[in-house]
Design an enzyme around this catalytic site. Structure first.
Site, PDB file in Angstrom:
ATOM      1  N   LYS A 234       0.848  -1.201   0.000  1.00  0.00           N
ATOM      2  CA  LYS A 234       0.000   0.000   0.000  1.00  0.00           C
ATOM      3  C   LYS A 234       0.884   1.252   0.000  1.00  0.00           C
ATOM      4  CE  LYS A 234      -3.329   2.546   2.950  1.00  0.00           C
ATOM      5  NZ  LYS A 234      -4.246   2.488   4.102  1.00  0.00           N
ATOM      6  N   LYS A 246     -10.235  12.680   8.400  1.00  0.00           N
ATOM      7  CA  LYS A 246      -9.888  12.151   9.726  1.00  0.00           C
ATOM      8  C   LYS A 246      -9.926  13.271  10.770  1.00  0.00           C
ATOM      9  CE  LYS A 246      -6.754   8.423   8.247  1.00  0.00           C
ATOM     10  NZ  LYS A 246      -7.462   7.291   8.851  1.00  0.00           N
ATOM     11  N   ARG A 320      -7.790  -0.441   0.755  1.00  0.00           N
ATOM     12  CA  ARG A 320      -8.348  -1.654   0.144  1.00  0.00           C
ATOM     13  C   ARG A 320      -8.738  -1.420  -1.307  1.00  0.00           C
ATOM     14  NH1 ARG A 320     -12.711  -2.088   4.816  1.00  0.00           N
ATOM     15  NH2 ARG A 320     -10.912  -1.163   5.857  1.00  0.00           N
TER      16      ARG A 320
END
Ligand code: BES
Ligand code: MN
Ligand code: ZN
Length: 471
Positions: A234, A246, A320
């Site tokens: 990643k 965030k 992901r």
């Protein structure tokens, strides 16, 4: 750091060396003494009967840290005395102990000071390690190898520690090329246009919110004739969360969200440097996850390279998405095994704490091997479930899949949800696959005896794994 091995006694070392003497006093004790006119630093190693490899790793780092703290730039260690610590552990070879010592000396000698002004008296580091006693040629080789491994871990830590403003996808691609300079590794970087043409809709989707263009980095090392091990790392060079921004206290260390990519780059480079007889491919999808005006929106649907469509319920579950396309791309290398490495979830930290990475796989044999290699290398991993029971959570409502479950149970078992999402793509590979969620080992933790910042996980595990798979 320079490491010199000499068959002989302490007399062969120059007077400027401080001798390190391990005692059976508790860990953490240290004392300067003069023995036969030789400056000696006594360090407590605990009882030999209680020694094990885990403690040994920490002890090696503590030796270097104690030397650094006391400004001992040159240290001498008696090899056979160190081996005595392991006289109860017959399964441990002198070569393995020597390799571990060298790895962890290097790791402990590392500080991230690229952005600091050098003090007049220089950095506090150990410059010279003199290893004396009686040992074989194999031990000498093991020390050299351990040093290379330790240096690769540190190189990985430099990449991960570099602030987000200085580590964009393009810079990561350049650094990947630099990492393999002079080595028989081919690096190809796909740019945004090529990524789009291929149909990597998930990579493009995540990258949309940033002015930094995505890159897809491919490293190829052909060390053997068999099918390659494919590593997917990643490479989110900064994870703001995107429009699902965030909160302040979660965003700070997100320049390290390319730690998986950094470990992939340096594992391939290291495999080449050690001339391992196994082919290895590294795939690093590199993006920045930002919330500009045309960013990915919660609710948007992406079409992945595989063709499966994905509802993005949360733009902060971006890792992901990019890994999904990389998993599909991996198939063209006809891999023997695929391992992805990612700082994927905060949930893995809740599950495991700070001393193990999460391991998710449907392949029991692969799981066993990775747990074993983790234990031996020092990059510990622990398995979490990836059972059918969890699969419904990633099935989409308006698309084939969704990137997070959503709803009131969304917080539960987040590391498994991440793995389960990746499995929807990995199942098409037709070869064993494992996912390592290294969010829990992204930074060093208390007791690690490592500098603050990136821990360089799991370069040691990967190299051990590749080595064991060599044909
Ligand atoms: N990069 C983060 C995960 C992370 C968290 C790594 C803390 C290292 C330390 C990842 O992209 C992320 O944001 N995950 C979300 C997933 C959630 C939206 C399902 C998380 O963990 O909150
Ligand atoms: Mn995220
Ligand atoms: Zn992330």
């Amino acid at each position: 750091m320079k490491m010199t091995l000499k068959n002989g006694n302490i007399k062969s070392a120059s007077k400027s060396f401080v001798r390190i003497s391990l005692t059976d006093k508790p860990k953490g004790t240290k004392k300067f003494v003069r023995q036969n006119g030789i400056e000696t630093l006594e360090i407590g190693a605990g009882k030999p009967s209680e020694m094990n490899l885990r403690k040994f790793i920490i002890l090696c780092r503590a030796i270097v840290n104690t030397a650094k703290a006391n400004k001992c730039k040159k240290i001498a260690i008696q090899f056979d005395r160190t081996l005595e610590l392991f006289k109860n552990l017959r399964s441990v070879t002198p070569e393995h102990i020597s390799q571990l010592a060298a790895e962890n000396f290097e790791m402990a000698n590392f500080d991230f000071n690229l952005f600091k002004t050098k003090p007049k008296e220089g950095w506090d580091i150990v410059e010279d390690v003199y290893i004396y006693g009686k040992f074989s040629l194999e031990v000498e080789e093991a020390v050299k190898k351990g040093q290379e491994i330790g240096k690769a871990v540190n190189a990985c830590r430099i990449l991960a520690n570099t602030p987000g403003g200085d580590m964009t996808p393009s810079i990561l691609a350049k650094d990947a090329k630099n990492a393999v300079k002079g080595l028989p590794v081919k690096v190809t970087t796909l740019d945004k246009k090529q990524i789009g043409k291929l149909g990597m809709g998930a990579v493009l989707g995540v990258a949309k919110g940033s002015t930094e263009e995505p890159k897809f980095i491919v490293l190829e090392y052909k060390g053997g004739k068999g099918k390659p091990v494919v590593l997917i790392g990643k490479g989110v060079t900064f994870d703001s969360g995107g429009l699902n921004l965030k909160p302040s206290n979660s965003i700070y260390e997100m320049h390290m969200d390319m730690s998986g990519g950094a470990s992939g780059i340096h594992a391939v480079a290291l495999a080449a440097r050690l001339k391992l007889k196994q082919s290895v491919v590294g795939l690093i999808p590199a993006v920045e996850n930002m919330p500009r005006n045309n960013a990915l929106r919660p609710g948007d649907v992406l079409t992945s390279l595989l063709g499966k469509t994905i509802e993005v319920l949360d733009t902060d579950a971006e890792g992901r998405l990019i890994l999904a396309d990389a998993l599909t791309y991996a198939k063209r290398f006809n891999p023997s095994v695929v391992i992805d490495i990612a700082t994927l979830t905060g949930a893995v930290i809740s599950a495991l704490g700070l001393y193990a990475s999460g391991l998710l796989t449907r392949d029991d044999a692969l799981a066993e091997q990775l747990v074993r290699d983790g234990e031996i290398s020092g990059d510990y991993v622990w398995r979490l479930p990836l059972w059918d029971e969890y699969e419904h959570r990633v099935k989409g409502t308006f698309a084939d899949l969704k990137n997070v479950p959503g709803g009131s149970t969304s917080r539960y078992g987040g590391a498994t949800d991440g793995g389960m999402f990746l499995w929807q793509f990995a199942k098409e590979l037709g070869c064993p696959w494992a996912h390592l969620d290294i969010a829990s080992r992204m930074t060093s933790a208390e007791g690690d005896e490592l500098a603050k910042g990136a821990a360089g996980t799991p370069v040691r595990l990967l190299i051990r794994f590749i080595e064991q798979n060599a044909v």
